[in-house]
Motif scaffolding. Sequence first.
Motif, PDB file in Angstrom:
ATOM      1  N   GLY A  67      83.723 -24.313  31.230  1.00 17.44           N
ATOM      2  CA  GLY A  67      83.198 -22.972  31.039  1.00 17.44           C
ATOM      3  C   GLY A  67      81.692 -22.831  31.147  1.00 17.44           C
ATOM      4  O   GLY A  67      81.170 -21.732  31.106  1.00 17.44           O
ATOM      5  N   ARG A  68      80.992 -23.941  31.303  1.00 13.73           N
ATOM      6  CA  ARG A  68      79.522 -23.898  31.403  1.00 13.73           C
ATOM      7  C   ARG A  68      79.107 -24.140  32.847  1.00 13.73           C
ATOM      8  O   ARG A  68      79.668 -24.982  33.534  1.00 13.73           O
ATOM      9  CB  ARG A  68      78.908 -24.939  30.488  1.00 13.73           C
ATOM     10  CG  ARG A  68      79.213 -24.669  29.022  1.00 13.73           C
ATOM     11  CD  ARG A  68      78.547 -25.675  28.160  1.00 13.73           C
ATOM     12  NE  ARG A  68      77.116 -25.567  28.389  1.00 13.73           N
ATOM     13  CZ  ARG A  68      76.216 -25.367  27.437  1.00 13.73           C
ATOM     14  NH1 ARG A  68      76.595 -25.278  26.201  1.00 13.73           N
ATOM     15  NH2 ARG A  68      74.939 -25.282  27.728  1.00 13.73           N
ATOM     16  N   ALA A 129      79.268 -15.509  29.783  1.00 16.28           N
ATOM     17  CA  ALA A 129      79.800 -16.206  28.608  1.00 16.28           C
ATOM     18  C   ALA A 129      78.672 -16.650  27.676  1.00 16.28           C
ATOM     19  O   ALA A 129      78.793 -16.546  26.449  1.00 16.28           O
ATOM     20  CB  ALA A 129      80.640 -17.405  29.049  1.00 16.28           C
ATOM     21  N   GLU A 130      77.579 -17.144  28.255  1.00 13.22           N
ATOM     22  CA  GLU A 130      76.433 -17.569  27.443  1.00 13.22           C
ATOM     23  C   GLU A 130      75.864 -16.400  26.646  1.00 13.22           C
ATOM     24  O   GLU A 130      75.575 -16.524  25.455  1.00 13.22           O
ATOM     25  CB  GLU A 130      75.332 -18.153  28.334  1.00 13.22           C
ATOM     26  CG  GLU A 130      75.688 -19.458  28.980  1.00 13.22           C
ATOM     27  CD  GLU A 130      74.742 -19.828  30.120  1.00 13.22           C
ATOM     28  OE1 GLU A 130      73.678 -19.183  30.288  1.00 13.22           O
ATOM     29  OE2 GLU A 130      75.080 -20.770  30.862  1.00 13.22           O
ATOM     30  N   ALA A 132      77.386 -13.601  25.831  1.00 11.31           N
ATOM     31  CA  ALA A 132      78.379 -13.156  24.846  1.00 11.31           C
ATOM     32  C   ALA A 132      78.379 -14.076  23.623  1.00 11.31           C
ATOM     33  O   ALA A 132      78.623 -13.629  22.501  1.00 11.31           O
ATOM     34  CB  ALA A 132      79.760 -13.106  25.478  1.00 11.31           C
ATOM     35  N   ALA A 133      78.083 -15.368  23.833  1.00  4.53           N
ATOM     36  CA  ALA A 133      78.051 -16.337  22.734  1.00  4.53           C
ATOM     37  C   ALA A 133      76.733 -16.292  21.962  1.00  4.53           C
ATOM     38  O   ALA A 133      76.563 -17.016  20.979  1.00  4.53           O
ATOM     39  CB  ALA A 133      78.309 -17.741  23.271  1.00  4.53           C
TER      40      ALA A 133
END
Length: 182
Positions: A67-68, A129-130, A132-133
């Motif tokens: 996911g990264r 994603a980053e 959102a985290a």
Amino acid sequence: MDSHDTGAAPAPPHSETTLRVNGEPRTLDLDHRRVLLDLLREDLGLTGAKKGCDHGQCGACTVLVDGRRVNSCLLLAVTLDGAEVTTVEGLAGHGGDPHPLQRAFLERDAFQCGYCTPGQICSAVGMLAEAAAGHPSHVTDPAAPSGEPVELVRAEIRERLSGNLCRCGAYPRIADAVEDVI
């Protein structure tokens, strides 16, 4: 010279490595020097990620590992035993529907030659994603609450995608496409 010496160099070390590539398990005997980009392109036929600079500076080879986002030209494949690798080919939904970012890139005409586009799209998926985290970037307001999702204003998008270069200069449309998805 030793009488048993054949003059041949010893074979490079290999290890059996299991990866999940675009959801499919792959067990491979990998040369310890093999980078992920070459494995994807040459061994698995996944040619979306491109070899641009081969030095981790352009982002054309960007894929997702667990996911990264990563520069696959720098990552030794043997280090990824058990990892989930997602390439641009693996972003489509189960029915083959394009990922929302793939659709937005098409709708916004966010490319010209298209060489960097797979890396741009994978980087954008990872960047979303980053943010959102709650991972801050260089331009994130220092007063923003730690660990909370980061608002993706235009400056955030541009900063977070700055590691992916586009020789054609399609940056405004790339940012437009990302804005369409957030």
